[in-house]
Enzyme design. Structure first.
Site, PDB file in Angstrom:
ATOM      1  N   HIS A  54      50.193  50.833  22.412  1.00  0.00           N
ATOM      2  CA  HIS A  54      48.888  51.154  21.828  1.00  0.00           C
ATOM      3  C   HIS A  54      48.111  52.066  22.769  1.00  0.00           C
ATOM      4  O   HIS A  54      48.551  52.355  23.878  1.00  0.00           O
ATOM      5  CB  HIS A  54      48.101  49.895  21.480  1.00  0.00           C
ATOM      6  CG  HIS A  54      47.793  48.980  22.625  1.00  0.00           C
ATOM      7  ND1 HIS A  54      48.758  48.297  23.341  1.00  0.00           N
ATOM      8  CD2 HIS A  54      46.605  48.601  23.184  1.00  0.00           C
ATOM      9  CE1 HIS A  54      48.194  47.562  24.270  1.00  0.00           C
ATOM     10  NE2 HIS A  54      46.884  47.726  24.202  1.00  0.00           N
ATOM     11  N   HIS A  56      45.230  51.950  24.402  1.00  0.00           N
ATOM     12  CA  HIS A  56      44.323  51.537  25.473  1.00  0.00           C
ATOM     13  C   HIS A  56      44.745  52.119  26.818  1.00  0.00           C
ATOM     14  O   HIS A  56      45.932  52.257  27.124  1.00  0.00           O
ATOM     15  CB  HIS A  56      44.242  50.012  25.552  1.00  0.00           C
ATOM     16  CG  HIS A  56      43.448  49.411  24.446  1.00  0.00           C
ATOM     17  ND1 HIS A  56      43.459  48.063  24.158  1.00  0.00           N
ATOM     18  CD2 HIS A  56      42.600  49.975  23.533  1.00  0.00           C
ATOM     19  CE1 HIS A  56      42.657  47.826  23.120  1.00  0.00           C
ATOM     20  NE2 HIS A  56      42.131  48.963  22.732  1.00  0.00           N
ATOM     21  N   ASP A  58      44.956  51.154  29.853  1.00  0.00           N
ATOM     22  CA  ASP A  58      45.858  50.480  30.791  1.00  0.00           C
ATOM     23  C   ASP A  58      47.307  50.451  30.309  1.00  0.00           C
ATOM     24  O   ASP A  58      48.194  50.005  31.048  1.00  0.00           O
ATOM     25  CB  ASP A  58      45.368  49.057  31.099  1.00  0.00           C
ATOM     26  CG  ASP A  58      45.191  48.203  29.854  1.00  0.00           C
ATOM     27  OD1 ASP A  58      44.887  48.760  28.782  1.00  0.00           O
ATOM     28  OD2 ASP A  58      45.348  46.972  29.953  1.00  0.00           O
ATOM     29  N   HIS A  59      47.565  50.948  29.106  1.00  0.00           N
ATOM     30  CA  HIS A  59      48.928  51.025  28.594  1.00  0.00           C
ATOM     31  C   HIS A  59      49.408  52.468  28.423  1.00  0.00           C
ATOM     32  O   HIS A  59      50.620  52.683  28.296  1.00  0.00           O
ATOM     33  CB  HIS A  59      49.037  50.307  27.250  1.00  0.00           C
ATOM     34  CG  HIS A  59      48.812  48.837  27.345  1.00  0.00           C
ATOM     35  ND1 HIS A  59      49.838  47.920  27.374  1.00  0.00           N
ATOM     36  CD2 HIS A  59      47.665  48.106  27.449  1.00  0.00           C
ATOM     37  CE1 HIS A  59      49.342  46.696  27.488  1.00  0.00           C
ATOM     38  NE2 HIS A  59      48.016  46.787  27.530  1.00  0.00           N
ATOM     39  N   HIS A 110      45.188  43.626  17.487  1.00  0.00           N
ATOM     40  CA  HIS A 110      44.572  44.010  18.750  1.00  0.00           C
ATOM     41  C   HIS A 110      44.008  45.424  18.626  1.00  0.00           C
ATOM     42  O   HIS A 110      42.858  45.690  18.997  1.00  0.00           O
ATOM     43  CB  HIS A 110      45.599  43.917  19.873  1.00  0.00           C
ATOM     44  CG  HIS A 110      45.052  44.253  21.224  1.00  0.00           C
ATOM     45  ND1 HIS A 110      44.058  43.504  21.823  1.00  0.00           N
ATOM     46  CD2 HIS A 110      45.343  45.264  22.083  1.00  0.00           C
ATOM     47  CE1 HIS A 110      43.764  44.040  23.003  1.00  0.00           C
ATOM     48  NE2 HIS A 110      44.523  45.098  23.178  1.00  0.00           N
ATOM     49  N   ASP A 134      50.237  44.025  23.640  1.00  0.00           N
ATOM     50  CA  ASP A 134      49.168  43.038  23.567  1.00  0.00           C
ATOM     51  C   ASP A 134      49.147  42.287  22.233  1.00  0.00           C
ATOM     52  O   ASP A 134      48.200  41.557  21.945  1.00  0.00           O
ATOM     53  CB  ASP A 134      47.813  43.715  23.799  1.00  0.00           C
ATOM     54  CG  ASP A 134      47.606  44.105  25.250  1.00  0.00           C
ATOM     55  OD1 ASP A 134      48.477  43.801  26.084  1.00  0.00           O
ATOM     56  OD2 ASP A 134      46.578  44.739  25.556  1.00  0.00           O
ATOM     57  N   HIS A 171      50.808  41.898  29.730  1.00  0.00           N
ATOM     58  CA  HIS A 171      49.897  41.414  30.767  1.00  0.00           C
ATOM     59  C   HIS A 171      50.372  40.098  31.361  1.00  0.00           C
ATOM     60  O   HIS A 171      51.071  39.315  30.709  1.00  0.00           O
ATOM     61  CB  HIS A 171      48.489  41.193  30.195  1.00  0.00           C
ATOM     62  CG  HIS A 171      47.757  42.443  29.870  1.00  0.00           C
ATOM     63  ND1 HIS A 171      47.026  43.147  30.809  1.00  0.00           N
ATOM     64  CD2 HIS A 171      47.647  43.127  28.705  1.00  0.00           C
ATOM     65  CE1 HIS A 171      46.487  44.210  30.231  1.00  0.00           C
ATOM     66  NE2 HIS A 171      46.850  44.220  28.955  1.00  0.00           N
TER      67      HIS A 171
END
Length: 281
Positions: A54, A56, A58-59, A110, A134, A171
């Site tokens: 996805h 975001h 941090d990904h 998410h 996530d 995570h």
């Protein structure tokens, strides 16, 4: 099929999946491209694609730098907001990298464009692997940020039908997830045993991934919305309503909890030889 688990940032994981016959490799959720490329070089593999779950930060934050360093690299995902995306994937689409098959599973909730990836090899003793980002984590799932509870329920229900084998999530939230799971089902022996195990892993600063879908069905409340103890905890009966209440209760649980000190991921990476000896930038 060999999977390298790479801890990055505060509690994220990125992955390098290697097809051992052709030495072709695929990365999942690239957050720190230089570290990834160091491992690619050490393993002597050819990186051909990035699978992003996805958009975001941090990904997907490493995609632009990785694309710059590796011109022509395929960056794949289901959301046009993913950095440096070269092709948008569709639900049910199948890809192939050497002997590795990839089934793309759209799992909204998410985020609206969250994609999970189910990987396997034909006639191979290694188990298949789900890279769930996530959408699903060890004993938990990501917050429902862009979808409805019904969408998230359907996403988790679809993942729950996959073979009961390996799950690599995005995570390291296992300990807090299990503490919440114990609140939901205080009499669940599987939760109690997994929590004890996770505490030991946390003390040793060792990752708790991978999990398996077979195990998750025993202690993950978000996959147990049809079970009577979980329904009783939420006061709901319809699965999507149970899930929605679980998400709200987990948010309250997290807000009430003491802030945790982040685990020493950099030290862990050094111990695993993932960082060079060069000075920090």
């Amino acid at each position: 099929m060999k999977v390298k688990v790479i801890p990055v940032l505060e509690d994220n994981y990125m992955y390098l999946v290697i097809e051992e016959l052709t030495r072709e490799a695929v990365a999942v959720d690239v957050a720190v491209p230089k570290r990834l490329l160091e491992i690619v070089g050490r393993e002597g593999v050819s990186l051909t694609a990035v699978l992003t779950t996805h958009h975001h930060w941090d990904h997907a934050r490493g995609n632009p730098e990785l694309a710059r360093l590796r011109p022509g690299l395929a960056v794949l995902g289901a959301d046009e907001r993913i950095f440096s995306l070269t092709r948008r994937l569709a639900h049910g689409e199948e890809l192939r990298f050497g002997a590795i098959h990839v089934r793309c599973l759209l799992t909204p909730g998410h985020t609206a464009g969250h994609m999970s990836y189910f990987l396997w090899e034909d006639d191979c003793p290694d188990p298949p692997a789900l890279f769930s980002g996530d959408a699903l984590s060890v004993a938990g799932c990501g917050s429902c940020l862009e979808g409805s509870a019904q969408q998230m329920y359907q996403s988790l229900a679809e993942l729950g039908t996959l073979p009961p084998e390996t799950v690599f999530c995005g995570h390291e939230h296992t300990l807090s997830n299990l503490e919440f799971a114990q609140k939901v089902e205080p009499c669940n022996d599987h939760v109690r045993a997994k929590l004890s195990w996770a505490k030991k892993r946390d003390e040793d600063d060792v990752p708790t991934v991978p999990s398996t879908l077979g195990e998750e069905r025993l202690y993950n409340p978000f996959l147990r919305v049809a079970e009577e103890p979980v329904r009783k905890f939420t006061g709901k009966a319809v699965p999507a309503d149970v899930l929605e209440t679980l998400c709200k209760e987990r948010a309250r649980f997290e807000q009430a909890g003491e802030p945790r000190q982040p685990q020493a991921r950099a030290l862990l990476a050094l111990q695993w030889g993932l960082l060079s000896a060069a000075p920090h930038e």
